[in-house]
Design a protein around this motif. Structure first.
Motif, short mmCIF file in Angstrom:
data_model
loop_
_atom_site.label_atom_id
_atom_site.label_comp_id
_atom_site.label_asym_id
_atom_site.label_seq_id
_atom_site.Cartn_x
_atom_site.Cartn_y
_atom_site.Cartn_z
N GLU A 1 0.84 -1.21 0.00
CA GLU A 1 0.00 0.00 0.00
C GLU A 1 0.87 1.25 0.00
O GLU A 1 0.54 2.24 -0.67
N ARG A 2 1.97 1.21 0.75
CA ARG A 2 2.85 2.39 0.83
C ARG A 2 3.67 2.58 -0.44
O ARG A 2 3.85 3.71 -0.91
N LYS A 3 4.18 1.48 -0.98
CA LYS A 3 5.04 1.56 -2.16
C LYS A 3 4.72 0.38 -3.07
O LYS A 3 5.33 -0.68 -2.97
N PRO A 4 3.76 0.53 -3.97
CA PRO A 4 3.30 -0.59 -4.80
C PRO A 4 4.42 -1.18 -5.65
O PRO A 4 5.26 -0.47 -6.20
N SER A 5 4.39 -2.51 -5.74
CA SER A 5 5.32 -3.26 -6.59
C SER A 5 4.51 -4.09 -7.57
O SER A 5 3.37 -4.48 -7.28
N PHE A 6 5.10 -4.36 -8.73
CA PHE A 6 4.39 -5.09 -9.77
C PHE A 6 5.26 -6.24 -10.27
O PHE A 6 6.49 -6.19 -10.20
N LEU A 7 4.59 -7.26 -10.77
CA LEU A 7 5.26 -8.40 -11.37
C LEU A 7 4.96 -8.39 -12.87
O LEU A 7 3.80 -8.26 -13.27
N ILE A 8 5.99 -8.50 -13.69
CA ILE A 8 5.84 -8.47 -15.14
C ILE A 8 6.42 -9.75 -15.73
O ILE A 8 7.52 -10.17 -15.38
N THR A 9 5.67 -10.37 -16.63
CA THR A 9 6.13 -11.55 -17.36
C THR A 9 6.02 -11.29 -18.86
O THR A 9 4.92 -11.21 -19.39
N PRO A 10 7.14 -11.13 -19.55
CA PRO A 10 7.09 -11.01 -21.01
C PRO A 10 6.94 -12.40 -21.64
O PRO A 10 7.55 -13.37 -21.19
N HIS A 11 6.09 -12.51 -22.65
CA HIS A 11 5.91 -13.76 -23.39
C HIS A 11 6.36 -13.54 -24.83
O HIS A 11 5.82 -12.67 -25.53
N ILE A 12 7.32 -14.32 -25.26
CA ILE A 12 7.80 -14.21 -26.64
C ILE A 12 7.40 -15.47 -27.41
O ILE A 12 7.05 -16.50 -26.83
N LEU A 13 7.46 -15.37 -28.73
CA LEU A 13 7.16 -16.50 -29.61
C LEU A 13 8.46 -17.09 -30.15
O LEU A 13 9.38 -16.35 -30.52
N ASP A 14 8.53 -18.41 -30.19
CA ASP A 14 9.69 -19.06 -30.79
C ASP A 14 9.71 -18.83 -32.30
O ASP A 14 10.77 -18.71 -32.91
N LYS A 15 8.51 -18.76 -32.89
CA LYS A 15 8.38 -18.43 -34.31
C LYS A 15 6.97 -17.92 -34.54
O LYS A 15 6.08 -18.12 -33.72
N VAL A 16 6.77 -17.26 -35.69
CA VAL A 16 5.47 -16.67 -36.01
C VAL A 16 4.82 -17.45 -37.15
O VAL A 16 5.44 -17.68 -38.19
N ASN B 1 8.60 -21.59 -23.90
CA ASN B 1 8.34 -22.28 -22.64
C ASN B 1 9.18 -21.74 -21.49
O ASN B 1 9.24 -22.32 -20.41
N TYR B 2 9.85 -20.64 -21.73
CA TYR B 2 10.62 -19.95 -20.68
C TYR B 2 9.71 -18.90 -20.04
O TYR B 2 9.26 -17.97 -20.70
N ILE B 3 9.42 -19.06 -18.74
CA ILE B 3 8.51 -18.17 -18.02
C ILE B 3 9.28 -17.43 -16.93
O ILE B 3 9.64 -18.02 -15.90
N PRO B 4 9.56 -16.14 -17.14
CA PRO B 4 10.25 -15.35 -16.12
C PRO B 4 9.29 -14.41 -15.39
O PRO B 4 8.22 -14.06 -15.90
N PHE B 5 9.67 -14.01 -14.19
CA PHE B 5 8.93 -13.01 -13.43
C PHE B 5 9.89 -11.91 -13.02
O PHE B 5 10.92 -12.18 -12.39
N TYR B 6 9.54 -10.66 -13.37
CA TYR B 6 10.38 -9.52 -13.05
C TYR B 6 9.62 -8.59 -12.11
O TYR B 6 8.46 -8.29 -12.32
N SER B 7 10.33 -8.12 -11.08
CA SER B 7 9.75 -7.17 -10.14
C SER B 7 10.05 -5.75 -10.60
O SER B 7 11.17 -5.44 -11.02
N TRP B 8 9.01 -4.89 -10.52
CA TRP B 8 9.17 -3.51 -10.98
C TRP B 8 8.34 -2.58 -10.11
O TRP B 8 7.26 -2.93 -9.66
N GLN B 9 8.91 -1.40 -9.85
CA GLN B 9 8.19 -0.35 -9.15
C GLN B 9 8.07 0.87 -10.03
O GLN B 9 8.99 1.17 -10.82
N GLU B 10 6.97 1.57 -9.91
CA GLU B 10 6.69 2.72 -10.76
C GLU B 10 7.82 3.74 -10.65
O GLU B 10 8.30 4.05 -9.57
N GLY B 11 8.25 4.24 -11.83
CA GLY B 11 9.34 5.20 -11.86
C GLY B 11 10.70 4.61 -12.18
O GLY B 11 11.64 5.33 -12.49
#
Length: 418
Positions: free
Chosen positions: A75-90, A102-112
């Motif tokens: 509540e005091r300092k919001p944090s977010f989790l971001i997962t980029p999804h890429i394609l092996d081919k189109v 099939n690589y699933i990462p989680f990145y922590s990010w704060q606004e700013g």
């Protein structure tokens, strides 16, 4: 005078005994209050200090208290989790890609911040071809794919692969995740269609539950099917219940309300929203703002946010009207300090302040730098990301597996044991 080598070990033993006598024993209550305020990464390290600390950190009471403290920090300092999804081919002919990495990462990010830092990653090695929207609750994350459902706790690097559920005739399945206050366990809810026909508006919809940490390691059907068709997409958890939108394409007359599923007694109820004149052609989604459940109604050029006045009632109060810069689909993510809303549209992030009554772009998900501390460099350099999952994130110590069945590959990525 020089000390003989034979007496040095004896001196060390005497010194260690004296040090032990001089160091006071910290009461367990004080240890509890200190540890509960630390981030998960530090707490995991302190598990190895001694058996007492390990027992304190592993106790459900401590895990619950730490989650409450994490929620206050959020509540005091919001944090977010971001997962980029890429394609092996189109593959151009596909309506929805079947070539997701099939690589699933989680990145922590704060606004700013310009950088998002890797928290956890898992490589599944050909387990699935497509991914769908993630859902989350209290630091736990559910990933829905075309083959399996996975549950993560990124903070403690814990991953659970759920068994197959019942067959779904609809190609985009829907799952929810929430906390049952009666059993103090988290439940994954999966909605599926046994049959579906849009031309005749006929369907048969079912629901099954998986209890994380339960005695039965399989799905079980609920006693009664959902009373109305469930719209595919994200299911929202709020105070022990799941909130669901009705799929208006399968009903003759769009009902003026939403469905609520209680995780405690596993029953459905209907919540009216009479203020909404029509739901046809409008885009609705649930959000939690400032600890209150809200329903966002996306219209051309604006977003109207209604707040549920009482969880047990049917009264919705118009909370605010947000003027949007473009006629696109926007999603409100969180309330930032100084009563600023963080809003997302595609890869763009906006600030909205009531004082200015306008949305200003403050960043883009595809322009953040995704830092990987393991290798000391940035990920996704030169790669095109198909979609980003992003949500407000509260750290949790709650395990999703009983023994944490992961292994580490030589490249440093984590993967499930077969």
């Amino acid at each position: 005078m020089a000390v003989s080598l034979k007496t040095i070990p004896e001196i060390q033993k005497v010194y260690k005994r004296r040090v032990r006598r001089q160091v006071p024993v910290i009461p367990d209550e004080i240890v509890f209050e200190i540890l509960v305020r630390l981030p998960v990464k530090a707490i995991i390290r302190f598990k190895s200090v001694n058996k007492t600390w390990h027992a304190i950190i592993s106790h459900p009471c401590f895990i619950g208290s730490h989650l409450q403290q994490s929620a206050k920090n959020q509540e005091r300092k919001p944090s977010f989790l971001i997962t980029p999804h890429i394609l092996d081919k189109v593959i151009d002919s596909e309506a929805w890609p079947t070539t997701f990495s099939n690589y699933i990462p989680f990145y922590s990010w704060q606004e700013g911040q310009d950088n998002a830092c890797l928290v956890h990653s898992t490589t599944f090695r050909g387990e699935f071809g497509s991914v769908h929207n993630m859902v989350h609750c209290d630091g736990l994350v559910v990933l829905l794919t075309n083959t399996k459902v996975f549950v993560f706790n990124p903070a403690i690097h814990d991953v659970l692969k759920l068994r197959n559920g019942q067959k779904d005739e609809w190609q985009f399945p829907t799952v929810g995740l929430g906390f049952d206050p009666r059993t103090s366990k988290y439940k994954v809810a999966r909605f599926f269609y046994r049959s579906i026909n849009f031309s005749t508006r006929t369907y048969s919809v079912g629901m099954e539950i998986f209890t994380i940490g339960g005695d039965d390691n399989s799905w079980r059907s609920v006693a009664e099917d959902p009373p109305l068709p469930i719209e595919p997409g994200t299911v929202t958890h709020f105070k022990g219940s799941l909130y669901l939108l009705v799929w208006d394409e399968l009903v003759e007359r769009c009902p003026q309300g939403v469905l609520r599923f209680s995780l405690e007694d596993e029953t459905f109820s209907f919540i009216c929203h009479p203020q909404l004149q029509s739901c046809k052609g409008e885009r609705l989604n649930f959000i939690e703002l400032g600890g209150e459940l809200c329903l966002a109604q996306c219209l051309d050029g604006k977003q109207v946010i209604w707040m549920l006045h009482s969880v047990d009632g049917h009264e919705w109060i118009q909370h605010r009207v947000i003027i949007l810069p473009k006629p696109e689909l926007y999603k409100t993510l969180s309330v930032l300090p100084r009563d600023v809303l963080l809003i997302r549209s595609g890869n763009c992030l906006y600030h909205y302040a009531d004082a200015r009554r306008d949305a200003r772009e403050v960043g883009r998900l595809d322009q953040l730098r995704y830092k990987n501390p393991r290798v000391g460099s940035f990920d996704y350099v030169g790669l095109d990301t198909f979609i980003f999952d992003m949500f407000s994130y509260t750290e949790s110590l709650h395990p999703v597996t009983k023994q944490g069945k992961q292994r580490i590959y030589k490249d440093g990525n984590e993967a499930l044991d077969g």
